[in-house]
Design a protein around this motif. Structure first.
Motif, PDB file in Angstrom:
ATOM      1  N   GLN A  38       0.834  -1.203   0.000  1.00 28.68           N
ATOM      2  CA  GLN A  38       0.000   0.000   0.000  1.00 28.68           C
ATOM      3  C   GLN A  38       0.869   1.253   0.000  1.00 28.68           C
ATOM      4  OE1 GLN A  38      -2.344   0.487   3.524  1.00 28.68           O
ATOM      5  NE2 GLN A  38      -3.520   2.189   2.685  1.00 28.68           N
ATOM      6  N   VAL A  41       2.468   1.766  -3.470  1.00 29.47           N
ATOM      7  CA  VAL A  41       1.498   2.231  -4.470  1.00 29.47           C
ATOM      8  C   VAL A  41       1.182   3.707  -4.248  1.00 29.47           C
ATOM      9  CG1 VAL A  41      -0.901   2.007  -5.229  1.00 29.47           C
ATOM     10  CG2 VAL A  41       0.499  -0.030  -4.930  1.00 29.47           C
ATOM     11  N   GLU A  44       4.243   5.864  -5.194  1.00 34.23           N
ATOM     12  CA  GLU A  44       4.446   5.942  -6.646  1.00 34.23           C
ATOM     13  C   GLU A  44       3.458   6.906  -7.293  1.00 34.23           C
ATOM     14  OE1 GLU A  44       6.862   4.779  -8.642  1.00 34.23           O
ATOM     15  OE2 GLU A  44       7.829   4.157  -6.774  1.00 34.23           O
ATOM     16  N   LYS A  45       2.199   6.825  -6.894  1.00 32.57           N
ATOM     17  CA  LYS A  45       1.192   7.740  -7.437  1.00 32.57           C
ATOM     18  C   LYS A  45       1.530   9.183  -7.075  1.00 32.57           C
ATOM     19  CE  LYS A  45      -2.779   4.615  -7.402  1.00 32.57           C
ATOM     20  NZ  LYS A  45      -4.089   4.333  -6.776  1.00 32.57           N
TER      21      LYS A  45
END
Length: 78
Positions: A38, A41, A44-45
């Protein structure tokens, strides 16, 4: 009727406790793995959005997203 001796019952009880401990540790590892996924992710976003803000020279958005990144790092202890 129960034909098992006291020592057999104690061994069975010990095996059950061991299994419960192993399951707890396994669940803990799974939870840690999911948390790390989590985090990666989300980071990275966010990093992608920060890059876009830099490319478009949007200082305000860059600063807001940088603060958000610091909060994510604090939340996950990185």
């Amino acid at each position: 009727m129960n034909d098992k001796s006291y020592s057999e019952l104690m061994k069975i009880g010990a095996m059950k406790r061991t299994r419960l401990k192993e399951n707890f540790v396994q669940d803990l590892y799974i939870e840690m793995l999911l948390s790390e996924i989590q985090l990666n992710v989300e980071k990275e976003k966010l990093l992608s959005r920060i890059d876009k803000a830099i490319d478009s020279r949007d200082k305000k958005t860059f600063q807001l997203l940088s603060i958000e990144l610091m909060e994510i790092n604090k939340r996950f202890g990185t």
